[in-house]
Structures are given as structure tokens and as C-alpha cells.
Design a protein around this motif. Structure first.
Motif, PDB file in Angstrom:
ATOM      1  N   ARG A 578       0.840  -1.207   0.000  1.00 62.41           N
ATOM      2  CA  ARG A 578       0.000   0.000   0.000  1.00 62.41           C
ATOM      3  C   ARG A 578       0.871   1.251   0.000  1.00 62.41           C
ATOM      4  O   ARG A 578       0.591   2.220  -0.716  1.00 62.41           O
ATOM      5  N   ASN A 579       1.935   1.240   0.801  1.00 58.76           N
ATOM      6  CA  ASN A 579       2.843   2.390   0.846  1.00 58.76           C
ATOM      7  C   ASN A 579       3.537   2.601  -0.501  1.00 58.76           C
ATOM      8  O   ASN A 579       3.732   3.740  -0.934  1.00 58.76           O
ATOM      9  N   ALA A 580       3.907   1.505  -1.153  1.00 65.02           N
ATOM     10  CA  ALA A 580       4.609   1.605  -2.429  1.00 65.02           C
ATOM     11  C   ALA A 580       3.731   2.234  -3.500  1.00 65.02           C
ATOM     12  O   ALA A 580       4.207   2.996  -4.351  1.00 65.02           O
ATOM     13  N   VAL A 581       2.443   1.932  -3.480  1.00 64.62           N
ATOM     14  CA  VAL A 581       1.521   2.495  -4.471  1.00 64.62           C
ATOM     15  C   VAL A 581       1.182   3.944  -4.134  1.00 64.62           C
ATOM     16  O   VAL A 581       1.111   4.808  -5.013  1.00 64.62           O
ATOM     17  N   ASN A 582       0.995   4.224  -2.854  1.00 62.88           N
ATOM     18  CA  ASN A 582       0.553   5.560  -2.453  1.00 62.88           C
ATOM     19  C   ASN A 582       1.671   6.593  -2.432  1.00 62.88           C
ATOM     20  O   ASN A 582       1.438   7.770  -2.725  1.00 62.88           O
ATOM     21  N   ALA A 583       2.888   6.166  -2.094  1.00 59.27           N
ATOM     22  CA  ALA A 583       3.980   7.130  -1.917  1.00 59.27           C
ATOM     23  C   ALA A 583       4.260   7.983  -3.155  1.00 59.27           C
ATOM     24  O   ALA A 583       4.465   9.195  -3.028  1.00 59.27           O
ATOM     25  N   PRO A 584       4.306   7.411  -4.372  1.00 57.62           N
ATOM     26  CA  PRO A 584       4.535   8.272  -5.539  1.00 57.62           C
ATOM     27  C   PRO A 584       3.420   9.303  -5.744  1.00 57.62           C
ATOM     28  O   PRO A 584       3.677  10.404  -6.237  1.00 57.62           O
ATOM     29  N   ILE A 585       2.201   8.964  -5.343  1.00 55.60           N
ATOM     30  CA  ILE A 585       1.069   9.879  -5.515  1.00 55.60           C
ATOM     31  C   ILE A 585       1.089  10.967  -4.451  1.00 55.60           C
ATOM     32  O   ILE A 585       1.088  12.162  -4.745  1.00 55.60           O
ATOM     33  N   GLN A 586       1.126  10.540  -3.181  1.00 56.04           N
ATOM     34  CA  GLN A 586       1.115  11.512  -2.095  1.00 56.04           C
ATOM     35  C   GLN A 586       2.392  12.345  -2.084  1.00 56.04           C
ATOM     36  O   GLN A 586       2.353  13.545  -1.822  1.00 56.04           O
ATOM     37  N   GLY A 587       3.518  11.707  -2.396  1.00 54.56           N
ATOM     38  CA  GLY A 587       4.785  12.443  -2.439  1.00 54.56           C
ATOM     39  C   GLY A 587       4.825  13.468  -3.560  1.00 54.56           C
ATOM     40  O   GLY A 587       5.352  14.567  -3.391  1.00 54.56           O
TER      41      GLY A 587
END
Length: 665
Positions: A578-587
Motif C-alpha cells: 500500500r505504501n509503495a503504491v501511495n507514496a509516488p502519488i502523495q509524495g
């Protein structure tokens, strides 16, 4: 009242508890020699250093020598560079040498509390022909050097040092090499403490005193007297200079220098100005709101007691609530006590039971109101500066793993503004400038737009480009109906799915949020990915690359490491996915608003605006704007926020004025 209730509840076993925690000194124990005399294996110190556990060293008494020809169990890092010779000079000499070198390190020896206290003393150092020259004294002695923009300034948490220097009328100019911030970009979830970095990169322990060698001044004066405390700061200043080279080299190898130079470094000064400016909060409005919250909390408490049939129920007691829900009402017959022998009554557990009885929502509301009071409404007046009448929060630039800013003292990023009661807090945030109004500028659905850009999904891209309701368009695609026939409930399902997919939501999680069956939620997710195959492909490729590289990146190159993607523990691995998918978006979202802040600040200063940027909360910026600048500021803010990045879909900003934050949002 809560503590009193807890003591009353524990009355029956207070005496026993006291006896259990009292040390019995009458036990006939023959102590003998209780000193630890064991010798540790030779690799113990290397293990401690490798895992950065220096506090364990004090427990190590004897270490066996390494057997001849045997290598260490933990591979040693290459020896760090030798420390330069430390030479103390007069401040005037240091200034001249640093101006010639074009670089210096700065450490505030005694940082005063608050933004408006007395000026600090400084230790400043520079390199000169292989030696480290250093000097200490009042900040004003180094003014010419500090304000020279041609000299690079190295340090730790330079934003804080900018603010303490500004308090005494000194501006820290020049390119800023913030070691803490640079290491944060390299390893966002590791320690950025100077002592840890010095040990890791340079192999030196900073809390060990050194004996600096005096250097005659350029004017043939007597050498300056040595000072133990100053010696320690001189070593820290020297370490900062050496770390600047080592970490900069590592940044270039990781292709992170551009991110630092274009985003993080220019943001330091912007955040420093915002911290000094602060935000005006009306105490009277907070007191009025607190009164309403107390009334509401008492009402909900009475409702819970009535539904429970227990007028003495302590609604704030997790133990009593657990007994009520799982033993008396039996809302979940399959529930089991945790390892401590208690019933779990956290928010996630209770939310899963919300359809079993209306008492659950009432308990959750009681907790939310109480937290609102204790965490935000009641403490806020204590943070108001008597000098300015404003709250001066600290923006943490090197803390979150995603690149988002956080804030502390007080934390303004976690104000629960999604609930109706939480939104009322914003009414207390008002303009501090005479005749000014609050301008709120908020990116519209920025994370969903970034997902459309990264995935390249043509349906989402077209929805955003044409300006139609993206959630309605998503619902139409999922349910196979025209956009005009989408019902409010179908739109709600699509909206939850849109945002949930970015966070790797499961069928169980979606079912909880939508209050539908797990089978129905599973079908919604399956239909979503069938309707938007490019998003499914994006998620798959992101995870594939993350497993190969060990990290994911934002649009601008910010990294987040995800080592747990290969964990054997399914729960840990799922969280990493979940972190791997979300991090590029939120970052990427975090990077974009940081760039917007830099651009807006630059425009405001270039045009001599009186307006003030006072807050950043995730995707929203807050300004105080005098009446005569309202139209101009609106234009500047929209132009810079919408034009700061070029994506496959347009960035749009909602921008409104109001007498307070609530009205403007």
C-alpha cells in the motif's frame, strides 16, 4: 473526573497493587559479588555500531580480542576521512577566511526559546589549507559573513537558525546546505541526528572532547584560550563541513540534488518566514466553541448511558465500554480479548460494529468531541504568543516518509476538518492584519489527478480534461450507465473507490467505509480495475519496480524505501505494498504544493505585496490579504498553483475569501 472514576473503579485492588509494587527489603538474599565480569565476543561493538545502538556501549565491560585471521561478523564500513586540525581564531579572522573560502558552517551554541528572545552566540567554521578554522562569539560578530550571499552556509536545521538570527536583525543569506534535510532525502526513515551521521559517515564520536590547537591571529595576537564546551562545538562545526561533502556526493549519485536545489532548499526560507509570521487565532471564538463542545459531549454521554441502561457508565473508560459491548450487549459473539486480557475498543474495531447498534456511533462521537476539546480547542490559547497574538507553529520539513510537511507546537496538520464539528475550529483562524481577509487556496482532487497522470488512464484523463465530475464519470464506467443516470449513492461508491484504490483499500476496508457487504465491495473493486485497466497496470508495474529497486519515486525523484515488500509476514508485506503504491502519488502532491509555495512567495516579495502566507495544510494554502490586494493575490495564487507543474491533466485550484478560515474554505 475521568481519573476520579478510574480510581473508584480500582478501589477494590488498590491495596494489593500497592503491595505488589513495593520492594520487600527483608528477603534473606546473599548478594555476594554481583558485578558483570563476562567477556563479550569480539564482534559485539561492530554489531552495536552497525545497528546504531550507541546507548548499549555503557553495558559493555570486557570484549574478547578477535581471533587471529578471523574477520568481523559485521562488515565494517570504510574508514571515514581524517578529521582536519582544529584551530581557533578571532571572529574577524574567521570572517575573512570564510569569505575567501566561499563556504562555512554555522551552529547556534545556545538557541533561545521562542522566536523573539535574545540573540544567540554562534560557533562558525571554515576549511583553510587542510585545517579547520573556527571561532565563537555573539552573532553580530559574524554579521558580514552571515549576510554575504556568495558564501555557502552549512548546518543542521538551518530554518531554526534563520529564525533565531532574524530575531536579532541578521539575515542568513547564500545557498543553504542543510545536512539534516539532505540526509532526509537520502533516507527519509532513518535518523538525521548529527551525532549519528558523524559516526556513520565519518567514524567520529562527537560527544568526546577534543583538544584544538590554537592558531595565531593574522594580527599576531596571543592565541585564544581553549574552552572545553567550545571545543565540542568546534568539532561539530568541522563534522558539518565534512558531512556536506560526503552527503552531497551521495545525493548526486542518487540523482537527488536537483530535488534539493529546486524544492527543499528554497522552501527553507519560505517556511522560516511563515513561522515568524504565525497565524492569528481568536481566543474568544475558541472559548465559545469549547462551550458548545462541552454541551454536545454531555448530551452524547447521556445518550450512551440511556442506550446502555446504565446511568453510572463511564463512557470514557475503554474497559467499561468493552464490557458493555462484548459481554452485556454481545454485539460480536466471535470477538476475543487481546493479549492483555482486555477487549479491544479502538476506532477500527468499533467502526466495524457500527451497523449492530446505534450506541457505537454515539460512543465514537463522544470520543471525537472529547479529543477535539483536549487536543485542539482547549490547548490552542496556550500557544498564542503574548508578543504577537499569533500562534507560531513549527513546520517539520524532514520528518514524514512521504515528503509531506508536518507541524508541531501545535500540530495544525491533523485538525479533524472533515467532520462538521471539526470544521468549526477553522472559524477561530482570523486575519491579523487590519482590514484583511483570509484567502484559502486548495488544490482540487490533486492526488486523483496525479494518479491519472502516472497511470496514463485515458478515461480519467479525459474526465479531468473535459471538466466533468470525475466521480460521476467513474461511477458511469463502473456501473455501465450514462453519466446523466448516475445516482448520488453510485457516485458516493465511485468516490470512495477512487480514493481508496490509491491507498490499496481491501474489500473489507471498502465494505466498512460504504457499509455494504464484503462480497459487494469485492465486486466494486473488480469492476473498478476492469473499467480502468491502466490503473491496474500502473499498480502492478510500481510494485514490480519497487521489489527490484527497493524504493519508489515521485514525479520529481523523491524516494521512499519499501524493504518490507519481500517480508514473509503477509500483514507487513500488504502494508508495504500500500505504501509503495501511495507514496509516488502523495509524495508528488507534496512536491507540487512545495513548489507552489516557493513560486508564490517569490512573486509576493518581487511585487512588494503586504499579504502574508500563514499556513500550509496538505493541499491547502492560507493567506492574510489586505483589501487593496485581494484581486492581485487571487491572480498570483491561481497562476502559480495551477502552472507549477505540467501534468497530463490540468491542476485546478479552488480559491475563496472569507472573514475567517471557515468562511473562505
Amino acid at each position: 473526573a475521568r481519573q476520579q472514576a478510574m480510581f473508584e473503579e480500582a478501589r477494590g485492588h488498590l491495596d494489593l497493587s500497592r503491595r505488589l509494587v513495593t520492594i520487600d527489603t527483608d528477603v534473606p538474599v546473599e548478594t555476594g559479588d554481583m558485578c558483570v565480569a563476562e567477556e563479550y565476543e569480539h564482534d559485539i561493538l561492530e554489531i552495536i555500531d552497525y545497528y546504531e545502538l550507541p546507548s548499549l556501549r555503557k553495558y559493555i565491560s570486557k570484549v574478547k580480542p578477535a581471533p587471529e585471521g578471523q574477520s568481523a561478523a559485521i562488515e565494517e564500513k570504510p574508514a571515514g576521512p581524517a578529521m582536519p586540525e582544529l584551530n581557533r581564531v578571532e571572529p574577524s579572522v574567521l570572517v575573512m577566511k570564510a569569505l575567501a573560502a566561499g563556504c562555512c558552517s554555522v551552529i547556534a551554541d545556545s538557541v533561545p526559546s521562542g522566536l523573539f528572545a535574545a540573540a544567540p552566540s554562534l560557533t562558525v567554521a571554515c576549511l583553510d589549507s587542510g585545517r579547520c578554522l573556527w571561532s565563537d562569539g555573539p552573532a553580530d560578530a559574524f554579521r558580514m559573513l552571515l549576510e554575504d550571499a556568495s558564501v555557502e552556509k552549512c548546518g543542521m536545521d538551518l530554518k531554526r537558525q534563520i529564525n533565531v538570527l532574524e530575531a536579532c536583525g541578521i539575515s542568513l543569506e547564500g545557498h543553504l546546505v542543510d545536512i539534516e534535510l539532505m540526509h532526509y532525502l537520502l533516507n527519509p526513515e532513518r535518523s538525521h541526528d548529527l551525532d549519528v551521521l558523524a559516526k556513520s559517515y565519518l567514524g567520529i564520536v562527537l560527544d568526546r572532547p577534543v583538544e584544538p590547537k590554537p592558531l595565531m591571529s593574522l594580527f599576531d595576537e596571543d592565541p585564544m584560550d581553549d574552552d572545553g564546551a567550545a571545543c565540542d562545538q568546534s568539532l561539530r562545526c568541522a563534522a558539518v563541513l565534512m558531512l556536506a561533502d560526503k552527503i552531497s556526493e551521495e545525493m548526486r549519485e542518487a540523482s537527488l540534488m536537483e530535488l534539493y536545489n529546486t524544492v527543499e532548499e528554497p522552501l527553507i526560507a519560505v517556511l522560516a518566514r511563515m513561522e515568524r509570521t504565525g497565524v492569528r487565532v481568536d481566543p474568544a471564538s475558541l472559548m465559545e466553541f469549547a462551550g458548545h463542545l462541552h454541551v454536545r459531549m454531555n448530551e452524547v454521554e447521556a445518550q450512551v448511558r440511556e442506550m446502555a441502561g446504565d446511568p453510572s457508565l463511564n463512557v470514557g473508560s475503554p474497559k467499561q465500554i468493552g464490557t458493555l459491548i462484548f459481554e452485556k450487549m454481545k454485539l460480536d459473539p466471535k470477538a476475543k480479548k487481546n493479549s492483555k486480557g482486555s477487549w479491544s475498543t479502538d476506532e477500527e474495531t468499533l467502526t466495524a460494529l457500527s451497523d449492530k447498534s446505534p450506541i457505537i456511533d454515539a460512543i465514537l462521537e463522544y470520543r471525537a468531541v472529547r479529543k477535539l476539546l483536549s487536543t485542539y480547542v482547549e490547548p490552542f490559547p496556550g500557544y498564542i504568543s503574548p508578543e504577537t497574538g499569533r500562534i507560531h507553529t513549527t513546520f517539520n520539513q524532514a520528518l514524514t516518509s512521504t515528503g509531506r510537511l508536518s507541524s508541531s507546537n501545535p500540530n495544525l496538520q491533523n485538525i479533524p476538518i472533515r467532520t462538521e464539528l471539526g470544521k468549526e475550529i477553522r472559524k477561530a483562524f482570523v486575519p491579523g492584519l487590519p482590514g484583511a481577509r483570509i484567502l484559502s487556496a486548495d488544490y482540487s482532487q490533486i492526488e486523483l489527478r496525479i494518479m491519472a497522470h502516472l497511470s496514463g488512464d485515458e478515461h480519467l484523463i479525459e474526465a479531468f480534461r473535459s471538466g466533468i465530475d470525475v466521480h460521476a464519470a467513474t461511477a458511469a464506467k463502473i456501473f455501465g450507465i450514462p453519466v446523466g443516470e448516475v445516482t448520488p449513492d453510485q457516485r458516493r461508491i465511485a468516490k470512495t473507490a477512487n480514493f481508496g484504490i490509491m491507498y490499496g483499500i481491501s474489500a473489507f476496508g471498502l465494505a466498512q467505509r460504504l457499509k455494504i457487504g464484503r462480497g459487494e465491495a469485492k465486486k466494486v473493486i473488480e469492476d473498478y480495475f476492469a473499467s480502468f485497466p491502466a490503473i491496474s497496470t500502473f499498480i502492478g508495474k510500481t510494485l514490480e519496480n519497487a521489489r527490484k529497486d527497493g524504493y519508489v519515486t515521485t514525479i520529481f525523484g523523491r524516494r521512499r524505501y519499501v524493504p518490507d515488500l519481500t517480508s514473509r509476514n503477509g500483514t507487513v508485506r500488504a502494508l508495504a505494498e500500500r505504501n509503495a503504491v501511495n507514496a509516488p502519488i502523495q509524495g508528488s502532491s507534496a512536491d507540487i504544493i512545495k513548489l507552489a509555495m516557493i513560486a508564490i512567495d517569490r512573486r509576493m516579495r518581487a511585487e512588494g505585496m503586504k499579504s502574508l502566507m500563514v499556513l500550509q495544510i496538505h493541499d491547502e494554502l492560507l493567506f492574510e490579504v489586505p483589501e487593496e490586494e485581494m484581486e492581485r493575490m487571487r491572480t498570483i495564487v491561481i497562476e502559480e498553483m495551477e502552472g507549477v507543474a505540467s501534468l497530463a491533466v490540468p491542476l485546478t485550484v479552488e480559491c475563496n475569501y472569507g472573514e475567517n478560515w471557515l468562511e473562505s474554505h
